[in-house]
Write a protein that holds these residues in place. Structure first.
Motif, PDB file in Angstrom:
ATOM      1  N   ASN A  11       0.840  -1.197   0.000  1.00 33.56           N
ATOM      2  CA  ASN A  11       0.000   0.000   0.000  1.00 33.56           C
ATOM      3  C   ASN A  11       0.879   1.253   0.000  1.00 33.56           C
ATOM      4  O   ASN A  11       2.068   1.201   0.314  1.00 33.56           O
ATOM      5  N   THR A  12       0.249   2.375  -0.335  1.00 34.64           N
ATOM      6  CA  THR A  12       0.977   3.639  -0.357  1.00 34.64           C
ATOM      7  C   THR A  12       1.161   4.164   1.069  1.00 34.64           C
ATOM      8  O   THR A  12       0.229   4.161   1.865  1.00 34.64           O
ATOM      9  N   ARG A  35       6.960   9.365  -0.451  1.00 34.05           N
ATOM     10  CA  ARG A  35       5.652   8.711  -0.600  1.00 34.05           C
ATOM     11  C   ARG A  35       5.772   7.662  -1.693  1.00 34.05           C
ATOM     12  O   ARG A  35       6.329   7.941  -2.760  1.00 34.05           O
ATOM     13  N   GLY A  36       5.280   6.444  -1.404  1.00 34.99           N
ATOM     14  CA  GLY A  36       5.353   5.381  -2.401  1.00 34.99           C
ATOM     15  C   GLY A  36       4.711   4.111  -1.878  1.00 34.99           C
ATOM     16  O   GLY A  36       4.167   4.091  -0.776  1.00 34.99           O
ATOM     17  N   VAL A  37       4.787   3.059  -2.681  1.00 39.32           N
ATOM     18  CA  VAL A  37       4.200   1.761  -2.317  1.00 39.32           C
ATOM     19  C   VAL A  37       5.258   0.939  -1.562  1.00 39.32           C
ATOM     20  O   VAL A  37       6.327   0.645  -2.113  1.00 39.32           O
ATOM     21  N   LEU A  93      10.432   1.428  -0.965  1.00 39.25           N
ATOM     22  CA  LEU A  93       9.249   1.967  -1.653  1.00 39.25           C
ATOM     23  C   LEU A  93       9.427   1.802  -3.159  1.00 39.25           C
ATOM     24  O   LEU A  93      10.546   1.909  -3.673  1.00 39.25           O
ATOM     25  N   LYS A 146       7.548   3.198  -6.992  1.00 38.99           N
ATOM     26  CA  LYS A 146       6.777   4.335  -7.512  1.00 38.99           C
ATOM     27  C   LYS A 146       6.853   5.504  -6.527  1.00 38.99           C
ATOM     28  O   LYS A 146       5.836   6.136  -6.212  1.00 38.99           O
ATOM     29  N   ALA A 147       8.056   5.754  -6.038  1.00 35.72           N
ATOM     30  CA  ALA A 147       8.234   6.705  -4.942  1.00 35.72           C
ATOM     31  C   ALA A 147       8.507   8.126  -5.438  1.00 35.72           C
ATOM     32  O   ALA A 147       9.072   8.333  -6.513  1.00 35.72           O
ATOM     33  N   SER A 193      -1.258   6.033   3.744  1.00 35.08           N
ATOM     34  CA  SER A 193      -2.000   7.202   3.227  1.00 35.08           C
ATOM     35  C   SER A 193      -3.330   6.778   2.590  1.00 35.08           C
ATOM     36  O   SER A 193      -3.638   5.600   2.497  1.00 35.08           O
TER      37      SER A 193
END
Lengths: 74, 74, 74, 74, 74, 74, 74
Positions: E16-17, E29-31, E43, E45-46, E74
């Motif tokens: 999850n993000t 922020r990323g998965v 992470l 796709k950060a 998030s």
């Protein structure tokens, strides 16, 4: 590992004048009379330096190894 | 290792006035009445100093060794 | 090692008002009701101080020993 | 050692609102739903505060104990 | 100790993000696709964020636990 | 614990170009040719970056894990 | 783990000129004559650099590993 070890510098500097760099950017200069494996160091006839200039004389001082960044025989 | 050890300075300073440098740049001056191997230190009749000037009296104070940078008998 | 130990100050200050210095320069003042070997400390009726002035009341507060710099009975 | 221990504050604050001080000076406020011996803490319905004002809502947040400076039940 | 543990947040956030706060004040922020007991985190796709705004995309990133301050789904 | 582990990123990035974030805010970019469990890392054909711009080429460089904050395959 | 190890850089740089990055942002350049597993390092014919410019010559200097951020053969 090389034959020479970093602590050799401490041993060969005993009773000689050294400059000690401290976290926070100031320095002490004095005669090193004791040290231990944590790099706790005792200087005598010591001066505290800021930006290369003498800020004050401090006589004997015990420097906590955790705050020491470098040691240079002068 | 040299014969003199850094903690000798602490022992010989017991019940005498010392100046303690703290991380963050301020200092305490007072009579050292206790210490331990972590350099936790107790001062009595202590004053907190900022830039060499007395900021306030604090009476008894326990300094956490982790925040101590140097100790100098005065 | 001296007979008096730094933690004696903590023990004798239980249930008394103390001032705690914190990394970052602010302080807490309150009644110390608990501590442990890491210098984690609990104050009650506590106030947070900045530059010697009360910033706010916080009631009960647990201070993490790692952030404590000094402890002074007031 | 005193009978009351610092971690009692954590235990008695479970499922209640607390304010957590963080290194760097900001704070989180929320409902504490989990903690461990390292003072890693989980808040729900949490808000991040800067200078006492709400900066943003963050929902659930895990705070790393190493960055925690104080914990106060509100 | 409470039944819920801080690391439960990490486990339930896998794939999850999340938003990760870092020492120095910036965020990622990323998965979240991996973590370990030191809170080292990977992470995908950060994006790196500064003051809440996207500074740049970084794709995959391994964050060293020692620099992590908080983790929020998030 | 998840099946994927943070160090997998290091292993799969061997001999590829990575960006390394350092405490203090600057970065290195280069080909990662070695690492260990402390996240000590060796880059070749490395450049030091400040605010996203190349500050200078440094050829081979050993980064001390304690100063590393993040690692991103580029 | 890769076949090449970070400490190989130290070993292959013995008796060669290196640049050492230090916490706080300054650097030393000199001939590396000793190191140990803590990355304590001894330089000879050393210079202290600030913003890429020589600040002063220091001759022999022992750098405490805890303050070292990177090491680059020059």
């Amino acid at each position: 590992m090389p034959e020479r070890r970093p602590f050799d510098v401490l041993n060969s500097s005993l009773n000689n004048t050294v400059i000690i760099g401290m976290k926070g950017g100031y320095e002490f200069r004095g005669v090193m009379v004791a040290y231990d494996v944590h790099m706790n160091i005792v200087l005598e006839k010591a001066e505290q330096l800021m930006n290369g200039e003498v800020k004050r004389g401090v006589g004997t001082v015990l420097l906590r190894g955790d705050s020491v960044t470098f040691i240079s025989p002068s």
